[in-house]
Design a protein around this motif. Structure first.
Motif, PDB file in Angstrom:
ATOM      1  N   UNK A 207      -3.406 -17.382 -29.174  1.00  0.00           N
ATOM      2  CA  UNK A 207      -3.326 -18.509 -28.244  1.00  0.00           C
ATOM      3  C   UNK A 207      -4.072 -18.123 -26.975  1.00  0.00           C
ATOM      4  N   UNK A 208      -4.316 -19.106 -26.123  1.00  0.00           N
ATOM      5  CA  UNK A 208      -4.983 -18.810 -24.849  1.00  0.00           C
ATOM      6  C   UNK A 208      -4.079 -17.993 -23.930  1.00  0.00           C
ATOM      7  N   UNK A 209      -2.774 -18.177 -24.053  1.00  0.00           N
ATOM      8  CA  UNK A 209      -1.858 -17.368 -23.261  1.00  0.00           C
ATOM      9  C   UNK A 209      -1.979 -15.905 -23.642  1.00  0.00           C
ATOM     10  N   UNK A 210      -2.113 -15.622 -24.941  1.00  0.00           N
ATOM     11  CA  UNK A 210      -2.287 -14.237 -25.385  1.00  0.00           C
ATOM     12  C   UNK A 210      -3.658 -13.697 -24.975  1.00  0.00           C
ATOM     13  N   UNK A 211      -4.671 -14.573 -24.930  1.00  0.00           N
ATOM     14  CA  UNK A 211      -5.977 -14.157 -24.408  1.00  0.00           C
ATOM     15  C   UNK A 211      -5.815 -13.661 -22.979  1.00  0.00           C
ATOM     16  N   UNK A 212      -5.084 -14.420 -22.182  1.00  0.00           N
ATOM     17  CA  UNK A 212      -4.874 -14.046 -20.777  1.00  0.00           C
ATOM     18  C   UNK A 212      -4.060 -12.760 -20.668  1.00  0.00           C
ATOM     19  N   UNK A 213      -3.077 -12.593 -21.527  1.00  0.00           N
ATOM     20  CA  UNK A 213      -2.267 -11.371 -21.506  1.00  0.00           C
ATOM     21  C   UNK A 213      -3.091 -10.167 -21.912  1.00  0.00           C
ATOM     22  N   UNK A 214      -4.029 -10.392 -22.838  1.00  0.00           N
ATOM     23  CA  UNK A 214      -4.888  -9.297 -23.308  1.00  0.00           C
ATOM     24  C   UNK A 214      -5.970  -8.969 -22.275  1.00  0.00           C
ATOM     25  N   UNK A 215      -6.511 -10.012 -21.637  1.00  0.00           N
ATOM     26  CA  UNK A 215      -7.527  -9.828 -20.586  1.00  0.00           C
ATOM     27  C   UNK A 215      -7.129 -10.620 -19.363  1.00  0.00           C
ATOM     28  N   UNK A 216      -6.315 -10.061 -18.482  1.00  0.00           N
ATOM     29  CA  UNK A 216      -5.767 -10.805 -17.335  1.00  0.00           C
ATOM     30  C   UNK A 216      -6.815 -11.478 -16.456  1.00  0.00           C
ATOM     31  N   UNK A 217      -8.031 -10.952 -16.424  1.00  0.00           N
ATOM     32  CA  UNK A 217      -9.062 -11.541 -15.560  1.00  0.00           C
ATOM     33  C   UNK A 217      -9.906 -12.594 -16.291  1.00  0.00           C
ATOM     34  N   UNK A 218      -9.506 -12.961 -17.504  1.00  0.00           N
ATOM     35  CA  UNK A 218     -10.288 -13.909 -18.299  1.00  0.00           C
ATOM     36  C   UNK A 218     -10.370 -15.272 -17.615  1.00  0.00           C
ATOM     37  N   UNK A 219     -11.572 -15.836 -17.581  1.00  0.00           N
ATOM     38  CA  UNK A 219     -11.793 -17.146 -16.984  1.00  0.00           C
ATOM     39  C   UNK A 219     -11.803 -18.215 -18.075  1.00  0.00           C
TER      40      UNK A 219
END
Length: 417
Positions: A207-219
């Protein structure tokens, strides 16, 4: 004196082999029989025919294990390690292979008397058990797990060469997981003789939430995720609002997706006029560049217009309506309908589910055209009523399109711990 001892040993071995002395005494003394059993070959080991390998107290116990094991026709015995290999081939097999191993003994079980197995003679124990005499009754003792029952772990292949037909209780077999998963999964042989396994753990976000958790600076942008509810199908998803605590998933569209609710009425098919008064304010057009989806179900949020160009009051995604005229008895009038929507998912990796249906809504409504092409990636709707048309039945559901070949470099991929 030496000849007298040797004679006693030969007599003892004869008694053991013919079941004329107690088995418990045989187990404590059977090592003496190694040199005195004529059908035991020294320094020989049967190769590539193993059913099971287990530790035993001696040669006689190894023979009794073979007698108590279905399909065991020969055995190897390592006199140094007291290891017993039960084999499914005998020396009479044309494809039998043997090798020279100084510490091993080999014997075909056909030479050993059934009485050595006592009450286990002609037993009916299951394949992954060994018949053990227990007083006057045979006991089927679980010996391991059959390798033919090794589980097929999803998204993995065996990472271990398994030649034996059975592996002992406690054995752990390793699997190699495919890319986007953590590298290893295992299967364990339990006390009941059944395999249990730990599957491949996903290393790519789902999910996009997991993307953010994996890469906190992800835009905001395109990312690869995998969907557990769709057999971990990979999907290129656009993550929106990544600076928030609840980013949203959108599917980027590469072809025109649009809907039209016309500002015309042709009530009696005698000429178009301005929109009928009861329908005023409902006309509009919409063009979508992205649609919001639920990564758990892959249902489309038909109300979301975050990435849509809107004119006036647009139809919802996948809805086709108009106020062009009344269609009596579900029959399309000669001048037809004008409500239209085109869904085009080519290049997204998805199609509209083959089970998806549309239903009519509103007054005097009808579906004039509903076509599917490109395996369901393109849906063309023309529907109408006065006012009315057609809408998806239930949720608008998507399904994977394995025919789409999407460039992996077109989105960012994270491998998370």
């Amino acid at each position: 004196m030496r000849n007298e001892i040797s004679s006693h040993v030969r007599v003892f071995c004869y008694l053991v082999l013919h079941g004329l002395t107690i088995l418990e005494f045989a187990e404590t003394s059977e090592y003496m029989c190694t040199d005195n059993v004529p059908f035991v070959e020294k320094g020989i080991k049967m190769l590539n025919a193993e059913i099971l390998s287990t530790n035993v107290s001696g040669l006689m116990t190894c023979a009794r294990y073979c007698l108590g094991k279905k399909y065991c026709v020969s055995f190897n015995y390592n006199s140094e390690k007291r290891q017993c290999d039960l084999n499914y081939k005998s020396s009479n097999n044309t494809d039998a292979q043997v090798g020279s191993f100084p510490s091993f003994l080999f014997s075909d079980i056909q030479h050993w008397p059934q009485r050595l197995s006592a009450v286990c003679s002609n037993h009916l124990c299951p394949l992954n058990t060994i018949c053990i005499p227990d007083g006057d009754a045979p006991v089927c003792k679980v010996s391991g797990c059959l390798t033919t029952d090794l589980p097929a772990v999803p998204h993995a292949v065996l990472n271990t060469t398994v030649s034996a037909r059975e592996l002992p209780i406690g054995t752990i077999v390793k699997y190699m997981c495919e890319s986007d998963f953590h590298p290893e999964a295992t299967a364990s042989c339990g006390l009941s003789g059944n395999w249990s396994y730990t599957g491949c753990r996903l290393a790519v976000p789902s999910s996009c939430l997991e993307v953010k958790q994996c890469g906190p600076s992800s835009a905001d942008g395109e990312y690869w995720i995998r969907l557990p509810n769709f057999d971990f199908y990979p999907i290129r998803i656009y993550c929106h609002n990544m600076t928030s605590g609840n980013p949203e998933e959108f599917l980027t569209l590469h072809h025109e997706n649009y809907g039209i609710y016309p500002s015309k009425t042709n009530r009696h098919c005698k000429g178009e006029t301005y929109l009928y008064q009861t329908c005023e304010g409902r006309q509009g057009e919409v063009w979508y560049s992205k649609i919001r989806v639920d990564p758990v179900t892959m249902y489309v949020s038909v109300d979301d217009t975050t990435y849509a160009n809107i004119s006036q009051t647009p139809p919802k995604y996948g809805h086709a309506k108009d106020c062009y005229g009344s269609n009596e008895d579900l029959k399309v009038r000669p001048c037809g309908t004008k409500g239209e929507f085109i869904i085009d998912l080519r290049g997204t990796g998805w199609i509209v589910s083959k089970d998806q249906q549309w239903v009519t809504v509103g007054y005097k409504s009808v579906v004039e055209a509903l076509s599917r092409s490109s395996e369901g990636a393109v849906i063309h709707l023309r529907c109408g009523g006065f006012d009315g048309g057609c809408i998806p039945k239930g949720w608008l559901a998507l399904a994977p399109n394995v025919l789409d070949n999407i460039n992996e470099s077109s989105a960012v991929k994270y491998l998370c711990n």
